[in-house]
Motif scaffolding. Structure first.
Motif, PDB file in Angstrom:
ATOM      1  N   ALA A 236     -17.518 -50.637 -27.629  1.00  0.00           N
ATOM      2  CA  ALA A 236     -18.219 -50.100 -28.802  1.00  0.00           C
ATOM      3  C   ALA A 236     -19.242 -51.107 -29.320  1.00  0.00           C
ATOM      4  CB  ALA A 236     -17.208 -49.754 -29.901  1.00  0.00           C
TER       5      ALA A 236
ATOM      6  N   THR B 246     -21.062 -43.418 -28.986  1.00  0.00           N
ATOM      7  CA  THR B 246     -19.651 -43.123 -28.704  1.00  0.00           C
ATOM      8  C   THR B 246     -19.450 -42.769 -27.233  1.00  0.00           C
ATOM      9  OG1 THR B 246     -19.402 -42.317 -30.959  1.00  0.00           O
ATOM     10  CG2 THR B 246     -17.690 -41.694 -29.397  1.00  0.00           C
TER      11      THR B 246
ATOM     12  N   THR C 226     -12.308 -40.667 -27.014  1.00  0.00           N
ATOM     13  CA  THR C 226     -13.600 -40.557 -27.685  1.00  0.00           C
ATOM     14  C   THR C 226     -13.454 -40.665 -29.197  1.00  0.00           C
ATOM     15  OG1 THR C 226     -14.395 -39.157 -25.893  1.00  0.00           O
ATOM     16  CG2 THR C 226     -15.637 -39.109 -27.934  1.00  0.00           C
ATOM     17  N   THR C 227     -12.472 -39.983 -29.767  1.00  0.00           N
ATOM     18  CA  THR C 227     -12.310 -40.029 -31.223  1.00  0.00           C
ATOM     19  C   THR C 227     -11.798 -41.402 -31.669  1.00  0.00           C
ATOM     20  OG1 THR C 227     -10.096 -39.031 -31.056  1.00  0.00           O
ATOM     21  CG2 THR C 227     -11.945 -37.546 -31.501  1.00  0.00           C
TER      22      THR C 227
ATOM     23  N   THR D 241     -12.529 -44.177 -30.086  1.00  0.00           N
ATOM     24  CA  THR D 241     -13.704 -45.039 -29.952  1.00  0.00           C
ATOM     25  C   THR D 241     -14.633 -44.876 -31.150  1.00  0.00           C
ATOM     26  OG1 THR D 241     -13.562 -44.905 -27.544  1.00  0.00           O
ATOM     27  CG2 THR D 241     -15.689 -45.576 -28.478  1.00  0.00           C
ATOM     28  N   PHE D 242     -14.821 -43.634 -31.587  1.00  0.00           N
ATOM     29  CA  PHE D 242     -15.688 -43.385 -32.738  1.00  0.00           C
ATOM     30  C   PHE D 242     -15.183 -44.138 -33.969  1.00  0.00           C
ATOM     31  CE2 PHE D 242     -16.969 -41.049 -36.521  1.00  0.00           C
ATOM     32  CZ  PHE D 242     -18.334 -40.976 -36.355  1.00  0.00           C
TER      33      PHE D 242
END
Ligand SMILES: [Zn+2]
Length: 326
Positions: A247, A279, A304-305, A307-308
């Protein structure tokens, strides 16, 4: 209205995923849908394959640790089974809440009457707020540390700050070489959405090191079908550290200008395009690296969520969120 034909066609539309690594799975469940096993001596754990709880049998009665509703009445059956096999009392005298969430606590009211409920003071506050009759508030509360002694057995409860939830505690069993700490590390599996639906990102990221600072061999993590090891915690830490590094790299290397130029006065569309690109770029190598290592790593929305949220925490908690306008 449903029909077998429509059910079949919708199931056929569901995506396929990588096989679950055998090492991520636990022992078979019995006909009633649970497994109860010894952690060490008189400390036992119970699972339905998705949720976990634990109990201590003592000379003065049984101490329960969490009561997930999905295990529900099988918790009573597991206690009865073990107590009968060992010729000890099956009377539940204490219930300890790891945190206030209903999915780990909403079978608490099955153990009513004169059970002493123990939890963090924030657990009490949140349960008073939530007003759920399935989760009676703890009468015995603590701020930082509490030693629970029943029938000569000991559990050390400690709060080290917010992580998954504001009230999530560490439950150490010094006489059983075990730690119970819920909803941060999933043994052999990735966290689900948003760091396992966690509220405090820096707290969540720091928690595994706190867990490892305790001496233990057996780790009751609250989810899925087996106990965790110190190696499981290390693999989880590596996954999170890799997401953080990825990230950081993506934030530094994705040029935001084209996204904002493209959308002009629609600033939020620019934000979505920019952060979406960051992302995706950050998560893709993590998904590739951990597929086959951690179960469900290829369910992309989980990584993904997560990482966000970590990317947002890098901007907002750590800073800087961007250059200061001259
Ligand atoms: Zn939770």
């Amino acid at each position: 209205m449903t029909s077998p034909a429509s059910g079949a066609s919708s199931a056929a539309d569901l995506p396929d995923y990588a096989p679950i690594p055998r090492s991520a799975l636990g022992p078979a469940l019995n006909d009633q849908g649970y497994y109860v096993g010894r952690v060490e001596r008189n400390l036992y754990w119970v699972t339905d394959g998705v949720y976990q709880s634990a109990f201590l049998t003592t000379g003065d009665g049984v101490v329960l640790f969490d009561a997930p509703p999905s295990i529900g009445g099988n918790l009573r059956r597991a206690v009865d089974e073990i107590a009968a096999a060992n010729g000890v009392s099956n009377r539940v005298t204490h219930l300890v809440y790891s945190h206030h969430h209903a999915d780990h606590a909403a079978a608490a009211s099955l153990f009513g009457g004169d059970v002493v409920r123990v939890g963090h003071e924030e657990t009490r506050r949140l349960l008073l707020r939530d007003g759920d009759p399935a989760r009676p508030v703890p009468e015995v509360t603590f701020a930082d540390r509490y030693t629970l002694e029943v029938g000569g057995e000991r559990a050390e409860l400690a709060w080290h700050g917010p992580n998954h939830s504001p009230d999530n505690i560490y439950i150490h069993f010094p006489g059983h070489d075990a730690l119970m700490f819920i909803d941060v590390v999933n043994a052999g599996w990735v966290p689900i959405y948003n760091l396992n639906l966690s509220e405090d990102v820096p707290g969540y990221m720091a928690a595994p090191a706190i867990a490892l600072s305790y001496p233990w061999t057996h780790f009751i993590c609250g989810h899925l079908g087996r106990l965790a090891t110190r190696d499981d915690v290390s693999v989880h830490q590596a996954y999170i550290a890799d997401i953080q590094a990825s990230a950081q790299e993506a934030l530094a290397s994705v040029n935001p200008v084209p996204s904002y130029m493209h959308y002009g006065e629609n600033a939020w569309a620019g934000v979505k395009a920019h952060l979406g690109t960051v992302t995706e770029r950050a998560a893709a190598p993590i998904i590739a690296k951990y597929t086959g290592v951690l179960a469900a790593a290829d369910i992309e929305i989980f990584t993904t969520t997560t990482t966000f949220l970590i990317m947002q925490s890098l901007r907002l908690d750590r800073g800087p969120s961007g250059p200061v306008h001259p």
